[in-house]
Design an enzyme around this catalytic site. Structure first.
Site, PDB file in Angstrom:
ATOM      1  N   ASP A 155       0.834  -1.208   0.000  1.00  0.00           N
ATOM      2  CA  ASP A 155       0.000   0.000   0.000  1.00  0.00           C
ATOM      3  C   ASP A 155       0.867   1.256   0.000  1.00  0.00           C
ATOM      4  O   ASP A 155       1.942   1.276   0.599  1.00  0.00           O
ATOM      5  CB  ASP A 155      -0.902  -0.017   1.246  1.00  0.00           C
ATOM      6  CG  ASP A 155      -2.034   0.992   1.131  1.00  0.00           C
ATOM      7  OD1 ASP A 155      -2.347   1.411  -0.001  1.00  0.00           O
ATOM      8  OD2 ASP A 155      -2.594   1.353   2.181  1.00  0.00           O
TER       9      ASP A 155
ATOM     10  N   HIS B  32       2.247   3.172  -9.196  1.00  0.00           N
ATOM     11  CA  HIS B  32       2.107   1.719  -9.384  1.00  0.00           C
ATOM     12  C   HIS B  32       3.315   1.164 -10.137  1.00  0.00           C
ATOM     13  O   HIS B  32       3.810   0.085  -9.817  1.00  0.00           O
ATOM     14  CB  HIS B  32       0.805   1.394 -10.123  1.00  0.00           C
ATOM     15  CG  HIS B  32      -0.430   1.769  -9.359  1.00  0.00           C
ATOM     16  ND1 HIS B  32      -0.593   1.471  -8.023  1.00  0.00           N
ATOM     17  CD2 HIS B  32      -1.567   2.431  -9.721  1.00  0.00           C
ATOM     18  CE1 HIS B  32      -1.774   1.934  -7.612  1.00  0.00           C
ATOM     19  NE2 HIS B  32      -2.376   2.519  -8.623  1.00  0.00           N
TER      20      HIS B  32
ATOM     21  N   LEU C 243      11.476 -20.572  -4.444  1.00  0.00           N
ATOM     22  CA  LEU C 243      10.565 -19.626  -3.773  1.00  0.00           C
ATOM     23  C   LEU C 243       9.182 -19.780  -4.377  1.00  0.00           C
ATOM     24  O   LEU C 243       9.021 -19.779  -5.600  1.00  0.00           O
ATOM     25  CB  LEU C 243      11.063 -18.183  -3.964  1.00  0.00           C
ATOM     26  CG  LEU C 243      10.099 -17.069  -3.535  1.00  0.00           C
ATOM     27  CD1 LEU C 243       9.916 -17.038  -2.022  1.00  0.00           C
ATOM     28  CD2 LEU C 243      10.601 -15.700  -4.005  1.00  0.00           C
TER      29      LEU C 243
HETATM   30  C1  IPE Z   1      -1.176   0.289  -4.081  1.00  0.00           C
HETATM   31  O1  IPE Z   1      -1.291   1.424  -3.322  1.00  0.00           O
HETATM   32  C2  IPE Z   1      -2.273  -0.709  -3.920  1.00  0.00           C
HETATM   33  C3  IPE Z   1      -2.866  -1.229  -5.186  1.00  0.00           C
HETATM   34  C4  IPE Z   1      -4.152  -1.393  -5.288  1.00  0.00           C
HETATM   35  C5  IPE Z   1      -2.048  -1.617  -6.327  1.00  0.00           C
HETATM   36  P1  IPE Z   1      -2.501   2.461  -3.388  1.00  0.00           P
HETATM   37  O2  IPE Z   1      -2.877   2.690  -4.811  1.00  0.00           O
HETATM   38  O3  IPE Z   1      -3.590   1.987  -2.500  1.00  0.00           O
HETATM   39  O4  IPE Z   1      -1.812   3.772  -2.797  1.00  0.00           O
HETATM   40  P2  IPE Z   1      -2.432   4.862  -1.811  1.00  0.00           P
HETATM   41  O5  IPE Z   1      -2.996   4.133  -0.624  1.00  0.00           O
HETATM   42  O6  IPE Z   1      -3.468   5.620  -2.567  1.00  0.00           O
HETATM   43  O7  IPE Z   1      -1.256   5.701  -1.438  1.00  0.00           O
HETATM   44 MG    MG Z   2      -4.109   2.367  -0.543  1.00  0.00          MG
END
Ligand code: IPE
Ligand code: MG
Length: 229
Positions: A2, A19, A113
């Site tokens: 996140d 992303h 892994l």
């Molecule tokens: C990545 O972080 C999670 C995914 C769904 C790929 P976020 O997109 O939730 O980032 P924030 O929380 O808005 O910073």
């Molecule tokens: Mg998020």
């Protein structure tokens, strides 16, 4: 994983930039697991709730998955990584499903892994899905209702063939599970860090593992009992 959006926002860039940056953190984490001898890594890449994000962000994420699958699978295979996708995969377009199946088939015999990637995954979905399969087994007369218990239901849960989950890491400063591996986290150690996912690196993973190593896992027993075993 996140914090991609906030990481991008801090740089005045679109969320999709975050992303893409997160992909580098995935590579780094996988490489670190290989070096540290971690046997199983499960990443929460896309939740069943993430479809509710703006269409362009969902589209950018799907594109990123396809590109990452095309580019990374050969390298992962070379490292001896076995890739598995968990979640309701049938919701993805056929092309993406084919690529996911191909990645799983190609790496199926690898043993160094086990990398599980949760996509369109939800912990409640996992439990309902297991319950549906149990109900179907009961309906076929293969399982008695009284035989349905934690062990038998657990066998239908995602990742049931792998060792129990030891350490659950959430980045990005939120203190919640957000519907990830609900059943599987029953006795997992939880670790929360403010580090945003794109900044998560080898040192971050090492810190989490060191923190985990200091915990005492009692599984409901007392500290004295654990010390005797
Ligand atoms: C990545 O972080 C999670 C995914 C769904 C790929 P976020 O997109 O939730 O980032 P924030 O929380 O808005 O910073
Ligand atoms: Mg998020």
């Amino acid at each position: 994983m996140d914090g991609n959006g906030r990481w991008a926002k801090a740089r005045h860039r679109p969320r999709s930039f975050g992303h893409s940056a997160g992909r580098k953190a995935v590579r780094e984490t996988v490489e670190c697991c290989l070096r540290e001898g971690v046997e199983v890594l499960t990443l929460f890449a896309f939740s069943s709730e993430n479809w509710q994000r703006p269409q362009d962000e969902v589209g950018a994420l799907m594109e990123l998955f396809v590109r990452a699958l095309d580019k990374e699978v050969d390298e992962l295979h070379g490292y001896g990584v076995r890739v598995r996708f968990i979640g309701a995969l049938q919701a993805f377009d056929e092309l993406l499903q084919q690529r996911m199946r191909a990645a799983m088939a190609k790496t199926a015999d690898n043993q160094r892994l086990q990398l599980n990637i949760a996509v369109n995954y939800g912990g409640r979905w996992d439990i309902v899905h297991a319950a549906q399969q149990a109900a179907a087994a009961v309906a076929r007369g293969e399982l008695g209702v009284e035989e349905l218990n934690e062990a038998s239901l657990g066998r239908w849960m995602s990742l049931a063939d792998l060792p129990p989950l030891d350490l659950f890491i959430r980045t990005g400063g939120e203190y919640r599970l957000s519907n990830f591996l609900l059943w599987q986290t029953a006795y997992a150690e939880l670790y929360f860090t403010d580090t945003l996912w794109p900044d998560f690196d080898q040192a971050s993973l090492r810190s989490a593992i060191e923190d985990y190593a200091r915990r005492e896992r009692r599984f409901g027993r007392t500290g004295a009992q654990v010390a005797r075993t």
